[in-house]
Enzyme design. Structure first.
Site, mmCIF file in Angstrom:
data_model
loop_
_atom_site.group_PDB
_atom_site.id
_atom_site.type_symbol
_atom_site.label_atom_id
_atom_site.label_comp_id
_atom_site.label_asym_id
_atom_site.label_seq_id
_atom_site.Cartn_x
_atom_site.Cartn_y
_atom_site.Cartn_z
ATOM 1 N N CYS A 1 19.562 -0.208 -41.180
ATOM 2 C CA CYS A 1 20.548 0.803 -42.034
ATOM 3 C C CYS A 1 20.377 0.775 -43.861
ATOM 4 O O CYS A 1 19.538 2.111 -44.196
ATOM 5 C CB CYS A 1 21.609 0.511 -41.703
ATOM 6 S SG CYS A 1 22.941 1.354 -42.172
ATOM 7 N N HIS B 1 21.766 1.480 -35.809
ATOM 8 C CA HIS B 1 22.700 -0.196 -35.528
ATOM 9 C C HIS B 1 22.126 -0.550 -33.987
ATOM 10 O O HIS B 1 22.654 -0.585 -33.193
ATOM 11 C CB HIS B 1 23.773 -0.328 -35.946
ATOM 12 C CG HIS B 1 24.411 -0.763 -37.237
ATOM 13 N ND1 HIS B 1 24.010 -2.061 -37.602
ATOM 14 C CD2 HIS B 1 24.693 -0.032 -37.933
ATOM 15 C CE1 HIS B 1 23.776 -1.462 -38.799
ATOM 16 N NE2 HIS B 1 24.474 -0.348 -38.892
ATOM 17 N N GLU C 1 21.815 -3.048 -33.286
ATOM 18 C CA GLU C 1 21.868 -4.176 -32.018
ATOM 19 C C GLU C 1 23.258 -3.795 -32.103
ATOM 20 O O GLU C 1 23.766 -5.113 -31.476
ATOM 21 C CB GLU C 1 22.021 -5.508 -33.273
ATOM 22 C CG GLU C 1 23.141 -5.364 -34.366
ATOM 23 C CD GLU C 1 22.951 -4.029 -35.626
ATOM 24 O OE1 GLU C 1 24.221 -4.103 -36.073
ATOM 25 O OE2 GLU C 1 21.877 -3.538 -35.520
#
Length: 368
Positions: A246, A331, A333
């Site tokens: 990001c 993202h 994650e």
């Protein structure tokens, strides 16, 4: 009790107040995820923003102790169509209203969030304010037009001191620009020996920690407001394997002479399709950013595009043509959202292991 949401374009919404009884100003953005509101409200990348959730019912499974992405939420306010007053979930500990009162954050419910989202999509991201009914809209609108939003969001949400998250595997220095805990969790799962460092760490301070790899985290705001990080990246790339997410992706691009530009209304949600140009596979990703790397600026840089967004064609991934370094705009994650791209953490670990093996081989050749 009623409350107002006032936009700088003159639009006024009147709704039901929940959370703290305070007035707040910020950039009004929207998130399209259908679940994961606890992760959204605790994501440091929303620092200073008033977040609108397009899903109509929020708070129905309450707030629990496990799903936070930061210890202290940094959002300025929350806008929903309907807020659940009686959540039902076995992990629920308090309501959304109670949590916002604890953390001094105002919320407004009962407004037409579809209309608000269409306004933002049409005009772009707008400044707005959540205020009491006593405030005169015309006065608030004038103050919004004159207001200059802060540019120190990364400084506000980054850790002030380095700290360890021990493991017995590879040493990873995680630069905290507004790190989601999900990134740290994924590194811990892989038994990495993580050292989290502040946003303004120098290249030499990182190298002094003898890292096997460097992770550049997500974070809020304009990447050009963090010039010290750009210089740091220039000083470490090529020396240690690097992975950026990001804001880390945007800073990596700037460090390699590319440019970033603001998006009209950003990408925020857990349902954004991204194509991997190498494999052709499509991942559904979690995203939260208001800036993107400018495609034309990559010419004459050492960077190569690896991923693109299917919705608007913007750049979603880069890699360095010479150094072991890659980044993504989304993202992997998740938290919230799908984990389609979670394997990128394994790719990073493999890159680290390859670099370590090559280093050992070079040392052996020197000894011979």
């Amino acid at each position: 009790m009623k409350r107002q949401l006032i936009l700088e374009d003159g639009t006024v919404f009147v709704g039901k107040a929940f959370g703290a009884d305070v007035d707040r100003m910020g950039e009004v953005v929207f998130n399209t995820g259908m679940t994961g509101y606890q992760e959204v409200l605790s994501d440091p990348s929303y620092c200073g923003q008033i977040v609108t959730l397009t899903y109509p019912l929020i708070g129905n499974y309450g707030i629990n102790r496990d799903d936070f992405e930061s210890i202290t939420p940094a959002i300025s306010g929350f806008v929903v169509k309907e807020v659940a007053e009686m959540p039902s979930n076995w992990r629920s500990e308090i309501t959304l209203d109670e949590y916002f009162k604890q953390n001094n954050i105002p919320g407004i419910a009962g407004i037409d969030t579809r209309k608000l989202t269409r306004i933002i999509r049409q005009h772009g991201t707008l400044k707005g304010a959540i205020t009491s009914m006593e405030k005169k809209p015309e006065e608030v609108i004038e103050s919004l037009k004159a207001a200059v939003l802060p540019t120190d969001q990364v400084k506000k949400v980054s850790t002030k001191k380095a700290y360890p998250s021990p493991g017995r595997g590879s040493r990873v220095v995680l630069v905290d620009f507004g790190m989601k805990h999900g990134i740290l969790r994924e590194l811990n799962k892989r038994d990495c020996d993580v050292v989290v460092v502040p946003y303004n760490v120098t290249a030499q301070e990182i190298l002094n920690l003898s890292p096997d790899g460097i992770m550049l985290s997500n974070g809020p705001g304009n990447p050009k407001d963090v010039p010290q990080a750009i210089e740091m990246i220039k000083g470490v790339q090529g020396k240690v394997p690097l992975f950026g997410i990001c804001l880390g992706h945007q800073l990596f691009a700037l460090a390699n002479n590319a440019n970033t530009e603001p998006l009209k209304f950003g990408h925020r949600g857990s349902n954004h399709p991204v194509r991997d140009l190498e494999t052709g596979k499509i991942a559904i990703t979690s995203q939260n950013h208001g800036y993107a790397v400018e495609d034309a600026s990559l010419e004459n840089t050492p960077l190569e595009v690896t991923h693109v967004a299917l919705n608007d064609g913007t750049i979603e991934g880069l890699k360095h043509k010479e150094y072991p370094a890659f980044t993504v705009q989304y993202h992997p994650e998740a938290s919230p959202g799908p984990e389609d791209a979670n394997g990128l953490f394994d790719k990073f670990i493999n890159m680290i292991e390859t670099a370590k093996a090559e280093g050992e081989k070079q040392c052996q050749n020197v000894q011979i």
